[in-house]
Design an enzyme around this catalytic site. Structure first.
Site, PDB file in Angstrom:
ATOM      1  N   ARG A 198      37.241  35.096  27.053  1.00  0.00           N
ATOM      2  CA  ARG A 198      37.444  33.438  26.464  1.00  0.00           C
ATOM      3  C   ARG A 198      35.987  33.442  25.384  1.00  0.00           C
ATOM      4  O   ARG A 198      36.087  32.500  25.437  1.00  0.00           O
ATOM      5  CB  ARG A 198      37.399  33.175  28.313  1.00  0.00           C
ATOM      6  N   LYS A 208      37.654  47.382  41.303  1.00  0.00           N
ATOM      7  CA  LYS A 208      37.839  46.696  43.432  1.00  0.00           C
ATOM      8  C   LYS A 208      36.826  45.202  42.936  1.00  0.00           C
ATOM      9  O   LYS A 208      36.822  45.651  41.847  1.00  0.00           O
ATOM     10  CB  LYS A 208      37.187  47.783  43.965  1.00  0.00           C
ATOM     11  N   HIS A 215      34.987  54.053  41.350  1.00  0.00           N
ATOM     12  CA  HIS A 215      33.971  54.963  40.405  1.00  0.00           C
ATOM     13  C   HIS A 215      33.083  56.168  40.989  1.00  0.00           C
ATOM     14  O   HIS A 215      33.147  57.601  40.634  1.00  0.00           O
ATOM     15  CB  HIS A 215      32.756  54.366  39.323  1.00  0.00           C
ATOM     16  N   GLU A 229      21.658  51.687  49.645  1.00  0.00           N
ATOM     17  CA  GLU A 229      21.584  51.116  48.311  1.00  0.00           C
ATOM     18  C   GLU A 229      19.958  49.676  48.959  1.00  0.00           C
ATOM     19  O   GLU A 229      19.828  49.883  50.017  1.00  0.00           O
ATOM     20  CB  GLU A 229      22.218  50.362  47.677  1.00  0.00           C
ATOM     21  N   ASP A 285      33.332  46.084  51.514  1.00  0.00           N
ATOM     22  CA  ASP A 285      33.150  46.131  49.976  1.00  0.00           C
ATOM     23  C   ASP A 285      32.375  48.193  49.662  1.00  0.00           C
ATOM     24  O   ASP A 285      32.732  48.407  48.637  1.00  0.00           O
ATOM     25  CB  ASP A 285      31.696  45.682  49.683  1.00  0.00           C
ATOM     26  N   HIS A 294      35.059  53.552  48.637  1.00  0.00           N
ATOM     27  CA  HIS A 294      34.039  54.521  48.534  1.00  0.00           C
ATOM     28  C   HIS A 294      33.731  55.473  49.889  1.00  0.00           C
ATOM     29  O   HIS A 294      34.156  56.160  49.317  1.00  0.00           O
ATOM     30  CB  HIS A 294      32.030  53.892  48.122  1.00  0.00           C
ATOM     31  N   LYS A 334      22.747  47.450  52.427  1.00  0.00           N
ATOM     32  CA  LYS A 334      21.849  47.003  51.406  1.00  0.00           C
ATOM     33  C   LYS A 334      20.493  47.376  52.094  1.00  0.00           C
ATOM     34  O   LYS A 334      20.493  47.461  53.177  1.00  0.00           O
ATOM     35  CB  LYS A 334      22.563  45.474  51.038  1.00  0.00           C
TER      36      LYS A 334
HETATM   37  P1  NAD Z   1      31.748  38.978  34.817  1.00  0.00           P
HETATM   38  O1  NAD Z   1      31.724  37.337  36.089  1.00  0.00           O
HETATM   39  O2  NAD Z   1      30.459  39.321  34.538  1.00  0.00           O
HETATM   40  O3  NAD Z   1      32.620  38.749  33.180  1.00  0.00           O
HETATM   41  C1  NAD Z   1      33.824  38.413  33.533  1.00  0.00           C
HETATM   42  C2  NAD Z   1      34.678  38.819  32.062  1.00  0.00           C
HETATM   43  O4  NAD Z   1      35.730  38.301  32.246  1.00  0.00           O
HETATM   44  C3  NAD Z   1      33.679  37.590  30.382  1.00  0.00           C
HETATM   45  O5  NAD Z   1      33.748  39.019  29.501  1.00  0.00           O
HETATM   46  C4  NAD Z   1      35.106  36.640  30.916  1.00  0.00           C
HETATM   47  O6  NAD Z   1      34.492  36.238  29.341  1.00  0.00           O
HETATM   48  C5  NAD Z   1      36.418  37.200  31.234  1.00  0.00           C
HETATM   49  N1  NAD Z   1      36.683  36.387  32.056  1.00  0.00           N
HETATM   50  C6  NAD Z   1      36.656  34.976  32.554  1.00  0.00           C
HETATM   51  N2  NAD Z   1      38.098  34.516  33.376  1.00  0.00           N
HETATM   52  C7  NAD Z   1      38.840  35.062  32.064  1.00  0.00           C
HETATM   53  C8  NAD Z   1      39.761  34.320  31.203  1.00  0.00           C
HETATM   54  N3  NAD Z   1      40.707  33.305  31.902  1.00  0.00           N
HETATM   55  N4  NAD Z   1      41.054  34.965  30.399  1.00  0.00           N
HETATM   56  C9  NAD Z   1      40.035  35.808  29.845  1.00  0.00           C
HETATM   57  N5  NAD Z   1      39.091  36.764  29.837  1.00  0.00           N
HETATM   58  C10 NAD Z   1      38.215  35.746  31.433  1.00  0.00           C
HETATM   59  O7  NAD Z   1      32.152  39.979  36.066  1.00  0.00           O
HETATM   60  P2  NAD Z   1      31.863  41.935  36.186  1.00  0.00           P
HETATM   61  O8  NAD Z   1      31.085  41.649  36.667  1.00  0.00           O
HETATM   62  O9  NAD Z   1      32.171  42.060  34.881  1.00  0.00           O
HETATM   63  O10 NAD Z   1      33.241  41.827  37.222  1.00  0.00           O
HETATM   64  C11 NAD Z   1      34.487  42.158  36.799  1.00  0.00           C
HETATM   65  C12 NAD Z   1      35.482  42.528  37.549  1.00  0.00           C
HETATM   66  O11 NAD Z   1      35.142  44.905  38.228  1.00  0.00           O
HETATM   67  C13 NAD Z   1      35.576  41.957  38.507  1.00  0.00           C
HETATM   68  O12 NAD Z   1      36.363  42.205  39.227  1.00  0.00           O
HETATM   69  C14 NAD Z   1      34.358  42.852  39.541  1.00  0.00           C
HETATM   70  O13 NAD Z   1      34.826  42.654  40.644  1.00  0.00           O
HETATM   71  C15 NAD Z   1      35.448  44.239  39.552  1.00  0.00           C
HETATM   72  N6  NAD Z   1      33.293  45.127  39.801  1.00  0.00           N
HETATM   73  C16 NAD Z   1      32.346  44.367  38.358  1.00  0.00           C
HETATM   74  C17 NAD Z   1      31.191  45.643  39.358  1.00  0.00           C
HETATM   75  C18 NAD Z   1      30.075  45.106  38.315  1.00  0.00           C
HETATM   76  O14 NAD Z   1      28.959  45.984  38.665  1.00  0.00           O
HETATM   77  N7  NAD Z   1      29.513  44.106  37.735  1.00  0.00           N
HETATM   78  C19 NAD Z   1      31.167  46.962  40.061  1.00  0.00           C
HETATM   79  C20 NAD Z   1      32.458  47.029  40.903  1.00  0.00           C
HETATM   80  C21 NAD Z   1      33.359  46.107  40.689  1.00  0.00           C
END
Ligand code: NAD
Length: 492
Positions: free
Chosen positions: A60, A157, A187, A225, A244, A249, A340
């Site tokens: 977005r 996840k 992962h 962790e 979680d 995992h 944690k």
């Molecule tokens: P984040 O909030 O940092 O990023 C979300 C992304 O989605 C942003 O790029 C945002 O612009 C986009 N977005 C949000 N609403 C939108 C919409 N309506 N249309 C298009 N794009 C949209 O989240 P994140 O930490 O990157 O996590 C993403 C996914 O990965 C989640 O499901 C999270 O649970 C999973 N995840 C994240 C991690 C991590 O280390 N960050 C680890 C494991 C799993």
């Protein structure tokens, strides 16, 4: 519109890293910045992103391709160790990146994305967004005719929060994609050591004959962790350590350590065996479950402060004693623990073999047994403790020494074990699902987890407090001590 699946068209591109377009929905998010983009850059450097392959960021955030490249440049420099002044590879990588402003819930950006799609290349769509958007993305991909029979989607996840929500999510994805197009990423399965665990088990004559309850006393799986939940507090407070970490995992690690040898190292052969392990898990007795919550220490906040709920009953630590009802493992306990704010960051599996049936060296030599330790982080490697004679005079005293199979030792300085995301993203491009979770695996894992969660919720159990930067609540140590066993140290 639902695409009709034709298996024969899929087979042609399995196993190859050819030309591809990887569309990352959520391309400006934390996961993309820290993991996906750096991983793809490293594979680019290894020659696995041949021109004209592209990464297309879609999110977005309002920016154009140039601004996105600048954003990615900063991310790569932060998370990849690039020698000073050596930016040529990075600039070449950035030239293969594009960006589209897109709203998963509205019409913005979809026509543009459709216009960007090119023929004759693998299309992979990474759902790096919250799970609340998975359905929107799946529907839009088809509404805008963006997928082909061999296109793939990658989902992160959390995959549901219980059996019901996981089934709903699976049904949503199944309405638009064949199971062989869906890559549910965990992962942990991409870690080099986890795959090495399979190589050690199934590539050596040495271990497999002993790999059962007759020779193995017990198995420990620890994922510790040091971080707390700050920054993920809203999600974590609803999830807890069980949802979680354990359901995914730790469960996946348990599957790989306990499964029967698959007939072939092929996706469904491996996943069939993993599924049998999950289905063989017994329900866990309440007194074999220890839940904990970290308290403040060394100037860091407590769990309850981190989540802003001074009556929270969510666990940030969990230890369990599990049993598998099958021929191989009847009688061998599996102890799982994760937490944690633990003493150190450390993930490992320890296979503790039974004592030799009789010591010919007398009581003064002590009791010794073999242990196979598989370390997943921080330093991936495998060690086998064997018993030898303590060098020198003074009779037959025994000691344990580790046979070290760590990668640095075996492969030499400068060897590069690809990180989990590097491997898994390339597996998506190759069309290899071996290291991804299948729908029935995820559902079986929730079917085992749900009653345990319902049990402590209905009893109103409150997690036991534990000091931050320790090994968790006392109950975790007692869980093993009651059986005459000890957790293997986190520091060693
Ligand atoms: P984040 O909030 O940092 O990023 C979300 C992304 O989605 C942003 O790029 C945002 O612009 C986009 N977005 C949000 N609403 C939108 C919409 N309506 N249309 C298009 N794009 C949209 O989240 P994140 O930490 O990157 O996590 C993403 C996914 O990965 C989640 O499901 C999270 O649970 C999973 N995840 C994240 C991690 C991590 O280390 N960050 C680890 C494991 C799993």
């Amino acid at each position: 519109m639902v695409t009709t699946w034709r298996r024969e068209t899929f087979g042609s591109r399995i196993g190859l890293v050819g030309i591809f377009d990887l569309v990352v929905f959520g391309g400006t998010g934390d996961l993309a910045r820290r993991k996906i983009l750096p991983a793809l850059f490293k594979r680019f450097c290894a020659g696995q992103m041949p021109k004209p392959s592209r990464l297309i960021g879609a999110a977005r955030t309002d920016m154009d391709t140039e601004a996105y490249r600048a954003f990615v440049r900063i991310a790569i420099k932060e998370f990849v160790d690039i020698p000073d002044g050596d930016d040529a590879a990075l600039e070449a990588f950035l030239a293969q990146l594009e960006y589209v402003v897109l709203d998963a819930r509205g019409d913005t950006g979809w026509a543009t994305l459709q216009g960007m799609m090119a023929p004759d290349r693998v299309r992979a769509f990474y759902f790096s967004v919250g799970p609340g958007l998975f359905e929107d993305l799946a529907c839009k991909l088809h509404q805008w005719n963006l997928t082909e029979d061999d296109s793939r989607i990658v989902v992160e996840k959390p995959f549901g929060r219980d059996l019901e929500t996981a089934q709903e999510l699976n049904a949503i994805l199944a309405a638009h994609f064949h199971e062989s197009q869906i890559y549910r990423i965990d992962h942990y399965l991409g870690k080099e050591t986890v795959q090495n665990l399979m190589a050690v088990r199934f590539g050596n004559m040495l271990f497999e004959p002993l790999w059962n309850s007759q020779y193995i006393d017990h198995i420990q799986i620890t994922v510790a962790e040091t971080v707390g939940v700050a920054g993920r507090d809203v999600y974590y407070e609803r999830a807890g350590a069980m949802r979680d970490m354990v359901q995914n995992h730790l469960m996946q690690l348990l599957c790989l350590i306990a499964m029967e040898p698959p007939a072939k190292f092929e996706p469904d052969a491996v996943r069939d065996e993993k599924l049998k392990v999950i289905r063989a898990l017994d329900p866990v007795e309440p007194h074999h479950i220890v839940r904990g919550q970290y308290t403040s220490a060394d100037g860091v906040a407590s769990y309850r402060e981190d989540v802003g709920n001074d009556r929270s009953k969510t666990e940030s630590f969990m230890a369990l004693k599990c049993h598998l009802s099958n021929w191989r493992w009847a009688g061998t306990p599996f102890y799982l623990r994760t937490g944690k704010r633990m003493e150190v960051r450390n993930s490992k599996i320890t296979v503790v073999f039974k004592d030799a049936p009789h010591s010919i060296f007398g009581p003064e030599a002590g009791r010794h047994n073999n242990e196979l330790t598989i370390v997943l982080q921080p330093n991936e490697g495998i060690t086998l403790d064997v018993t030898i004679k303590e060098p020198g005079q003074g009779g037959m005293r025994l000691m344990d020494v580790p046979l070290d199979m760590s990668f640095a030792e075996a492969l030499g300085e400068g060897s590069h074990a690809p990180d989990a995301y590097e491997r898994l993203i390339m597996d998506v491009i190759r069309g290899n699902q071996t290291l991804f979770m299948r729908n029935d695996e995820v559902e079986a894992a929730w079917a085992w987890t749900d009653p345990l969660i319902r049990g402590w919720e209905s009893r109103g159990d409150v997690p036991k407090p534990y000091d931050s930067f320790t090994t968790g609540p006392d109950g975790a140590a007692q869980l093993l001590r009651r059986d005459g066993r000890e957790w293997r140290g986190l520091l060693s």
